[in-house]
Enzyme design. Structure first.
Site, PDB file in Angstrom:
ATOM      1  N   GLY A   1      13.576 -33.880  -2.323  1.00  7.35           N
ATOM      2  CA  GLY A   1      12.937 -33.601  -1.029  1.00  7.35           C
ATOM      3  C   GLY A   1      13.007 -34.818  -0.125  1.00  7.35           C
ATOM      4  CG  HIS A   2      10.659 -34.965   3.505  1.00  6.31           C
ATOM      5  ND1 HIS A   2      10.157 -33.733   3.190  1.00  6.31           N
ATOM      6  CD2 HIS A   2      11.062 -34.906   4.792  1.00  6.31           C
ATOM      7  CE1 HIS A   2      10.243 -32.950   4.246  1.00  6.31           C
ATOM      8  NE2 HIS A   2      10.793 -33.631   5.230  1.00  6.31           N
ATOM      9  CB  VAL A   3       9.958 -39.322  -1.355  1.00  5.21           C
ATOM     10  CG1 VAL A   3      10.008 -40.684  -2.037  1.00  5.21           C
ATOM     11  CG2 VAL A   3       8.737 -39.233  -0.453  1.00  5.21           C
TER      12      VAL A   3
ATOM     13  CE1 TYR B   1      20.145 -36.793   2.018  1.00  3.67           C
ATOM     14  CE2 TYR B   1      18.925 -38.396   3.344  1.00  3.67           C
ATOM     15  CZ  TYR B   1      20.089 -37.702   3.082  1.00  3.67           C
ATOM     16  OH  TYR B   1      21.201 -37.909   3.856  1.00  3.67           O
TER      17      TYR B   1
ATOM     18  N   GLY C   1      13.194 -34.312  -8.027  1.00  7.66           N
ATOM     19  CA  GLY C   1      12.857 -33.938  -6.654  1.00  7.66           C
ATOM     20  C   GLY C   1      13.828 -34.538  -5.657  1.00  7.66           C
TER      21      GLY C   1
ATOM     22  CE  LYS D   1      -5.438 -36.009   1.277  1.00  2.00           C
ATOM     23  NZ  LYS D   1      -4.357 -36.978   1.132  1.00  2.00           N
TER      24      LYS D   1
HETATM   25  P1  NAD Z   1       8.980 -32.613  -0.543  1.00  2.53           P
HETATM   26  O1  NAD Z   1       8.193 -31.360  -0.563  1.00  2.53           O
HETATM   27  O2  NAD Z   1       9.814 -32.939   0.645  1.00  2.53           O
HETATM   28  O3  NAD Z   1       9.945 -32.697  -1.832  1.00  2.53           O
HETATM   29  C1  NAD Z   1       9.543 -32.325  -3.113  1.00  2.53           C
HETATM   30  C2  NAD Z   1      10.760 -31.708  -3.780  1.00  2.53           C
HETATM   31  O4  NAD Z   1      10.426 -31.451  -5.140  1.00  2.53           O
HETATM   32  C3  NAD Z   1      11.204 -30.388  -3.156  1.00  2.53           C
HETATM   33  O5  NAD Z   1      12.568 -30.428  -2.829  1.00  2.53           O
HETATM   34  C4  NAD Z   1      10.907 -29.358  -4.252  1.00  2.53           C
HETATM   35  O6  NAD Z   1      11.819 -28.283  -4.271  1.00  2.53           O
HETATM   36  C5  NAD Z   1      11.033 -30.222  -5.496  1.00  2.53           C
HETATM   37  N1  NAD Z   1      10.402 -29.660  -6.685  1.00  2.53           N
HETATM   38  C6  NAD Z   1       9.299 -28.885  -6.765  1.00  2.53           C
HETATM   39  N2  NAD Z   1       9.059 -28.565  -8.053  1.00  2.53           N
HETATM   40  C7  NAD Z   1      10.018 -29.161  -8.784  1.00  2.53           C
HETATM   41  C8  NAD Z   1      10.292 -29.216 -10.177  1.00  2.53           C
HETATM   42  N3  NAD Z   1       9.535 -28.585 -11.078  1.00  2.53           N
HETATM   43  N4  NAD Z   1      11.344 -29.932 -10.600  1.00  2.53           N
HETATM   44  C9  NAD Z   1      12.141 -30.573  -9.701  1.00  2.53           C
HETATM   45  N5  NAD Z   1      11.915 -30.556  -8.377  1.00  2.53           N
HETATM   46  C10 NAD Z   1      10.883 -29.861  -7.930  1.00  2.53           C
HETATM   47  O7  NAD Z   1       7.909 -33.784  -0.807  1.00  2.53           O
HETATM   48  P2  NAD Z   1       8.093 -35.333  -0.510  1.00  2.53           P
HETATM   49  O8  NAD Z   1       7.521 -35.636   0.819  1.00  2.53           O
HETATM   50  O9  NAD Z   1       9.469 -35.752  -0.841  1.00  2.53           O
HETATM   51  O10 NAD Z   1       7.088 -35.946  -1.587  1.00  2.53           O
HETATM   52  C11 NAD Z   1       7.432 -35.966  -2.962  1.00  2.53           C
HETATM   53  C12 NAD Z   1       6.186 -36.341  -3.770  1.00  2.53           C
HETATM   54  O11 NAD Z   1       5.712 -37.624  -3.350  1.00  2.53           O
HETATM   55  C13 NAD Z   1       5.022 -35.373  -3.562  1.00  2.53           C
HETATM   56  O12 NAD Z   1       4.302 -35.275  -4.776  1.00  2.53           O
HETATM   57  C14 NAD Z   1       4.147 -36.068  -2.535  1.00  2.53           C
HETATM   58  O13 NAD Z   1       2.800 -35.708  -2.649  1.00  2.53           O
HETATM   59  C15 NAD Z   1       4.359 -37.521  -2.910  1.00  2.53           C
HETATM   60  N6  NAD Z   1       4.157 -38.448  -1.781  1.00  2.53           N
HETATM   61  C16 NAD Z   1       4.916 -38.317  -0.675  1.00  2.53           C
HETATM   62  C17 NAD Z   1       4.750 -39.204   0.372  1.00  2.53           C
HETATM   63  C18 NAD Z   1       5.584 -39.091   1.612  1.00  2.53           C
HETATM   64  O14 NAD Z   1       5.559 -40.035   2.453  1.00  2.53           O
HETATM   65  N7  NAD Z   1       6.335 -38.025   1.807  1.00  2.53           N
HETATM   66  C19 NAD Z   1       3.787 -40.241   0.287  1.00  2.53           C
HETATM   67  C20 NAD Z   1       3.042 -40.358  -0.902  1.00  2.53           C
HETATM   68  C21 NAD Z   1       3.241 -39.448  -1.930  1.00  2.53           C
END
Ligand code: NAD
Length: 357
Positions: free
Chosen positions: A195-197, A199, A193, A97
């Site tokens: 967000g990206h995942v 959705y 959540g 990291k």
């Molecule tokens: P993102 O930032 O796109 O989405 C996270 C969402 O969670 C946001 O819309 C945010 O508003 C919401 N959120 C924040 N606090 C909240 C709460 N208290 N209650 C409800 N919703 C809340 O992130 P992502 O890329 O979708 O990733 C989601 C999680 O998965 C993160 O913890 C990330 O570290 C983990 N992750 C993501 C990936 C990836 O490929 N994107 C890979 C491994 C792990």
């Protein structure tokens, strides 16, 4: 190799190095490299946990930190988790990291990330960098001007799609094991959540006949899922109490604590958030409550599999095959945990550790 980032402040220097060595020893490191560049303001830490399975791979975090100690602690903790994630998912990589301490004022964004690229290059391929909080494919493109040991450039595409695919395969494995069901039709899944995942997961699950309840503190992101997939919603605080078949945490880490675990009204927890358990021992509490907890570092590995397999082979079909394998990998862990009457996380961590030794 360990250098100090506060060499001119002897008292803090002593404290920082003491805690660094203690924590590094505790997590069974490895190497910690530090780079300071006055011209660009770069203060970078690269933590390489373990190289037994191959070059270390892991994201590059670019956020503010209250102290350098906190930044180093974060780098070490996250690099160790990446070792577990790579080993548990049969990737030929160790865990690493990078943490870049975000300066108050950025002098030259491009020069800063080019300098970081030179630092990565100087490590000779022991560490391969990727996107993490605060960085995007744009920064990876800049880093790529100075090193070949970089992934997630704009040519790679969004790993979230593969993370969501892996979570769905994790849910399917858990549903098969716990509910003896071969599909998700008619199941109720709650997703924290949007967000990206969240959705992509919502899209995939609704296409398979699951009924969803979602929450997000971001009302726009949540509404987008309502409009697209007709999901039901609840407040962020109420999500733990909703009666459902699966709870998928896809927002924040450390959300599974004494309070929330006792409130959960589901037989399965499987989501993408990193470090979902607020304390390591809470996996035992989940086990006692007969909730099947899908270890996060396996359920959410689709993203790192996407990045690592594309870097190593440039083959998207191979990425998909390896993400699909999350299903069998997890079924094996659930069976082992049941035979030994142990928490799933404990079994998964032990298997990963054996590969790292
Ligand atoms: P993102 O930032 O796109 O989405 C996270 C969402 O969670 C946001 O819309 C945010 O508003 C919401 N959120 C924040 N606090 C909240 C709460 N208290 N209650 C409800 N919703 C809340 O992130 P992502 O890329 O979708 O990733 C989601 C999680 O998965 C993160 O913890 C990330 O570290 C983990 N992750 C993501 C990936 C990836 O490929 N994107 C890979 C491994 C792990």
């Amino acid at each position: 190799m360990v250098e100090s980032v506060v060499a001119r402040t002897p008292v803090r220097h002593h404290t920082l190095c003491d805690s660094l060595f203690r924590y590094a020893e505790f997590l069974k490191f490895g190497e910690v490299h530090v780079k300071v560049d006055e011209a660009t303001g770069l203060k970078a830490i690269v933590a390489i946990h373990n190289l037994k399975l191959g070059p270390a791979i892991g994201g590059c975090r670019f956020v503010t930190y209250a102290t350098a100690d906190k930044a180093i602690e974060d780098a070490l903790r996250l690099a160790q988790m990446m070792s577990f994630k790579s080993a548990a998912n049969n990737l030929p990589h160790g865990g690493g990291k990078a943490v870049l301490i975000k300066p108050k004022r950025m002098r030259n964004h491009e020069a800063y990330f080019e300098k970081f690229g030179e630092f990565v290059e100087a490590l000779g391929g022991r560490y391969i960098t990727a996107v993490d909080s605060g960085t995007s494919p744009t920064e990876m493109d800049i880093i790529a001007r100075r090193t070949k040991f970089v992934t997630c450039t704009t040519t790679y595409g969004d790993p979230s799609l593969y993370t969501a695919l892996g979570v769905r395969r994790g849910i399917e494995a858990a549903v098969k094991f716990k509910l003896d069901k071969d599909n998700l039709d008619g199941l109720h899944v709650t997703i924290q959540g949007a967000g990206h995942v969240g959705y992509f997961l919502a899209e995939d699950l609704t296409a398979r006949g699951a009924r969803l309840t979602m929450c997000d503190v971001n009302k726009v992101a949540l509404q987008h899922c309502v409009d697209k997939f007709g999901v039901a919603t609840c407040s962020p605080e109420a999500i733990y109490d909703v009666k459902a078949d699966v709870f998928a945490p896809c927002a924040l880490g450390a959300i599974l604590n004494l309070d929330t675990i006792n409130r959960l009204n589901v037989p399965i927890v499987c989501g993408s958030a990193n470090n979902q358990l607020a304390h390591h021992n809470y996996s035992t509490l989940m086990h006692e409550r007969k909730i099947l907890y899908v270890p996060d570092f396996i359920a959410n590995a689709g993203g790192i599999i996407h990045v690592a397999v594309l870097y190593d082979h440039g083959d998207l079909r191979r990425v998909e095959q390896q993400v699909e394998h999350i299903y069998d990998n997890l079924l094996g862990i659930f069976e082992k945990a049941a035979q030994q009457d142990k928490a799933t996380n404990e079994v998964a961590e032990k298997l990963a550790l054996e590969k790292l030794r």
